[in-house]
Design a protein around this motif. Structure first.
Motif, PDB file in Angstrom:
ATOM      1  N   SER A   1      -5.221 -10.635   6.523  1.00  0.00           N
ATOM      2  CA  SER A   1      -6.292 -10.084   5.821  1.00  0.00           C
ATOM      3  C   SER A   1      -5.931  -9.595   4.384  1.00  0.00           C
TER       4      SER A   1
ATOM      5  N   ALA B   1       0.637 -12.702  13.906  1.00  0.00           N
ATOM      6  CA  ALA B   1       0.354 -11.310  14.949  1.00  0.00           C
ATOM      7  C   ALA B   1      -0.482 -10.418  13.790  1.00  0.00           C
TER       8      ALA B   1
ATOM      9  N   VAL C   1       3.122  -5.094   2.484  1.00  0.00           N
ATOM     10  CA  VAL C   1       2.522  -6.058   3.348  1.00  0.00           C
ATOM     11  C   VAL C   1       2.673  -7.268   2.877  1.00  0.00           C
TER      12      VAL C   1
ATOM     13  N   GLY D   1      -1.400  -7.323  11.892  1.00  0.00           N
ATOM     14  CA  GLY D   1      -0.542  -6.507  10.966  1.00  0.00           C
ATOM     15  C   GLY D   1       0.454  -7.348  10.012  1.00  0.00           C
ATOM     16  N   SER D   2       0.372  -8.796  10.350  1.00  0.00           N
ATOM     17  CA  SER D   2       1.193  -9.425   9.498  1.00  0.00           C
ATOM     18  C   SER D   2       0.905  -9.735   8.193  1.00  0.00           C
TER      19      SER D   2
ATOM     20  N   PHE E   1       0.835  -1.231  -0.165  1.00  0.00           N
ATOM     21  CA  PHE E   1       0.121   0.030  -0.018  1.00  0.00           C
ATOM     22  C   PHE E   1       1.019   1.037  -0.078  1.00  0.00           C
TER      23      PHE E   1
ATOM     24  N   GLU F   1      -8.370  -6.765  -3.411  1.00  0.00           N
ATOM     25  CA  GLU F   1      -7.089  -5.998  -3.399  1.00  0.00           C
ATOM     26  C   GLU F   1      -6.301  -6.645  -4.426  1.00  0.00           C
TER      27      GLU F   1
HETATM   28  N1  LIG Z   1      -6.242  -0.466   2.427  1.00  0.00           N
HETATM   29  C1  LIG Z   1      -4.974  -0.417   3.152  1.00  0.00           C
HETATM   30  N2  LIG Z   1      -4.297   1.008   3.100  1.00  0.00           N
HETATM   31  C2  LIG Z   1      -3.217   0.993   3.625  1.00  0.00           C
HETATM   32  N3  LIG Z   1      -2.442   0.069   4.698  1.00  0.00           N
HETATM   33  C3  LIG Z   1      -3.315  -1.137   4.693  1.00  0.00           C
HETATM   34  C4  LIG Z   1      -4.519  -1.194   3.968  1.00  0.00           C
HETATM   35  N4  LIG Z   1      -4.966  -2.395   4.305  1.00  0.00           N
HETATM   36  C5  LIG Z   1      -3.906  -3.196   5.211  1.00  0.00           C
HETATM   37  N5  LIG Z   1      -3.010  -2.090   5.604  1.00  0.00           N
HETATM   38  C6  LIG Z   1      -1.792  -2.299   6.169  1.00  0.00           C
HETATM   39  O1  LIG Z   1      -1.268  -3.554   5.923  1.00  0.00           O
HETATM   40  C7  LIG Z   1      -0.529  -4.171   6.896  1.00  0.00           C
HETATM   41  C8  LIG Z   1      -1.440  -5.571   7.319  1.00  0.00           C
HETATM   42  O2  LIG Z   1      -2.600  -5.325   7.501  1.00  0.00           O
HETATM   43  P1  LIG Z   1      -3.524  -7.066   7.361  1.00  0.00           P
HETATM   44  O3  LIG Z   1      -3.393  -7.625   6.133  1.00  0.00           O
HETATM   45  O4  LIG Z   1      -4.902  -6.249   7.835  1.00  0.00           O
HETATM   46  O5  LIG Z   1      -3.019  -7.563   8.618  1.00  0.00           O
HETATM   47  P2  LIG Z   1      -3.861  -8.612   9.842  1.00  0.00           P
HETATM   48  O6  LIG Z   1      -5.014  -9.174   9.036  1.00  0.00           O
HETATM   49  O7  LIG Z   1      -2.687  -9.856   9.626  1.00  0.00           O
HETATM   50  O8  LIG Z   1      -3.832  -8.077  10.941  1.00  0.00           O
HETATM   51  C9  LIG Z   1      -1.049  -3.345   8.460  1.00  0.00           C
HETATM   52  O9  LIG Z   1      -0.023  -2.450   8.552  1.00  0.00           O
HETATM   53  C10 LIG Z   1      -2.240  -2.564   7.675  1.00  0.00           C
HETATM   54  O10 LIG Z   1      -2.337  -1.340   8.326  1.00  0.00           O
END
Ligand SMILES: Nc1ncnc2c1ncn2[C@@H]1O[C@H](COP(=O)(O)OP(=O)(O)O)[C@@H](O)[C@H]1O
Ligand SMILES: [Mg+2]
Lengths: 247, 254
Positions: free
Chosen positions: B41, B35, B16, B37-38, B11, B51
């Protein structure tokens, strides 16, 4: 004294004015629908910010909100024929502005004017729709257009209903200016009728009553729509009420 | 079968996913842990194409493509054969439970309303909510909403269902009813990828567990290999923090 003010005229004028009512209603509803369509397009441009279009709409909204609707009606009325003349001159075509029904000028001016205002509340309503539902729609395979039509617009509509009602009321009242484009609505018709006996004050009172009734009907209809649209939120309201009682 | 190789997603400047490899066999239940933020999602969202990944390679039954050169067909294939169950349920709030399930069947799969209704009723029954068919989401508990969301995903019969922390937004007393439904789906042979912090559940239900850290797979293997016998300090630390207790393990009786 009886000659100064003839209150009976206020009511006897009304049946005569009724023959102009279809024009007023026609201009109101057609302009309203067009103003919503254009307003939706402008709102989508505001949200997605495509390069050139975004600057164009910003200019359009700023200009429209910054100038009186009366002036805009005249601009359209005199402007469209000029543009046609110019096109004829450049392209060697032969469009004739005098064949354009005058009501078209009124419809264009009123809908563009109202669309500029509508775009703002439409944008806010669309942005109020929870992102999660839009993602869910995408996840089950709906296209952006299907999502807009099936999920976003129905939900935004509920949020926007009060503003939609106001916009229709404003539109109904704005149509009283269409005489500038040589359209004979109830106001223009009323002036013609009053010219016969110079009873202008009584005529304007009759007109006030008609406009008032129209806007009251709109308010009532939208009130009912708002109540009906609360579907799916009933339980939340009930729970909130209960919390209030215990608070 | 889904085979993902070297998947990258950023992003803006934030990287990520940094080269994720993941294989999901047909009928397999794969758990993704790690963890906050890993990138768990984000990985699921890239598979569902909510995405757009930046680079990598995806092979999924009939399509096999380089992400940076994905055609519209490839993307549509991914979208139409994967469906997500979200943490926040994301039911359409102006539609009843039944209408939520019918929506995709009618609008996307172009089934007749009659057929869609029959299918929707079947899946509503599967999640035990036949008596709530005409309720709006606001009239359902969180656990019931999530069960409807699962029925909505199942009804479309995707090749893969992706669960993103399906119980994290629920009150504790509702977690079990949702996990029971997911377990039922898993037993039926549906291919699933599930992100969850319910370690006992992951342990019980999954054929394979993947531990994600900083957008990369740190370890993968059977639940026992990753959750119990791992040598990796980082994973040991994580598992101890999320209260994985082996004695609870048999509560799902698989
Ligand atoms: N649409 C987005 N725009 C900017 N940053 C994003 C977006 N979606 C997720 N992130 C960032 O990507 C990182 C991983 O997020 P995520 O995949 O949601 O982690 P998890 O589900 O493992 O907690 C995080 O630092 C989050 O802030
Ligand atoms: Mg997450």
């Amino acid at each position: 004294m009886a000659n100064v003010f003839d209150w009976k005229l206020i009511f006897t004028n009304i049946p005569e004015l009724m023959k102009y009512l279809p024009i007023t209603l026609e201009v109101t509803f057609i302009s309203y629908i067009m103003s919503l369509i254009v307003g939706l397009l402008v709102a989508l441009i505001k949200i997605h910010k495509p390069k050139v279009l975004y600057q164009l709409t910003t200019f359009y909204v700023s200009f429209t909100r910054g100038t009186p609707v009366l002036v805009q009606l005249y601009l359209t009325y005199f402007g469209i024929p000029l543009v046609l003349q110019y096109i004829n001159y450049k392209r060697g075509t032969n469009y004739n502005a005098s064949f354009i029904p005058s009501i078209i000028f009124a419809l264009v001016a009123l809908s563009l004017n109202s669309a500029a205002y509508n775009s703002e509340f439409i944008r806010a309503a669309i942005e109020s729709v929870d992102r999660g539902q839009i993602e869910a729609a995408g996840s089950i395979g709906m296209t952006p257009w299907q999502t807009l039509r099936r999920i976003i617009i129905p939900e935004a509509l509920v949020v926007a209903l009060p503003s939609l009602g106001n916009a229709l009321i404003n539109m109904a009242k704005s149509t009283s200016l269409v005489y500038t484009c040589a359209v004979v609505d109830i106001t223009a018709g009323g002036k013609l009728i009053a010219g016969r006996n110079y009873r202008y004050f009584e005529m304007y009172l009759s007109l006030s009553i008609i406009y008032w009734v129209i806007t009251l009907v709109i308010s009532i209809v939208f009130g009912i729509l708002e109540k009906k649209s609360k579907v799916g939120e009933k339980e939340i309201v009930k729970i909130n009420d209960r919390n209030k009682r215990f608070a | 079968m889904i085979e993902i190789r070297d998947l990258h997603k950023s992003f803006k400047k934030l990287k990520v996913l940094n080269g994720v490899d993941l294989t999901v066999e047909d009928g397999q239940v794969v758990g993704i842990i790690g963890a906050s933020g890993s990138g768990k999602s984000t990985l699921l969202r890239c598979i569902d194409y909510l995405e757009k990944p930046n680079s990598g390679h995806i092979r999924f039954d009939d399509v096999d493509f380089d992400v940076s050169k994905a055609t519209k067909n490839d993307v549509n294939y991914m979208k139409s054969h994967t469906t997500m169950v979200f943490q926040q349920f994301n039911l359409f709030k102006q539609k009843t439970a039944l209408e939520n399930i019918m929506e995709g069947l009618v609008i996307v799969q172009k089934k007749s309303r009659h057929e869609a209704k029959e299918i929707a009723e079947k899946y509503l029954d599967l999640v035990g909510l036949s008596d709530r068919a005409d309720h709006y989401p606001s009239q359902l508990s969180g656990g019931q909403q999530q069960r409807v969301a699962i029925a909505r995903a199942l009804a479309l019969d995707p090749k893969v269902i992706l669960f993103d922390e399906p119980t994290s937004a629920l009150d504790p007393e509702m977690i079990q009813e949702v996990l029971k439904v997911i377990q039922k789906v898993a037993k039926s042979g549906k291919t699933m990828v599930i992100v969850s912090h319910e370690m006992n559940f992951i342990y019980e239900i999954c054929d394979k567990v993947v531990f994600l850290e900083d957008g990369k797979v740190l370890q993968e293997g059977t639940p026992a290999e990753v959750l119990v016998h791992t040598d990796n300090e980082r994973i040991k630390q994580f598992v101890s923090k999320v209260n994985f207790i082996e004695t609870y393990v048999n509560q799902y009786n698989i």
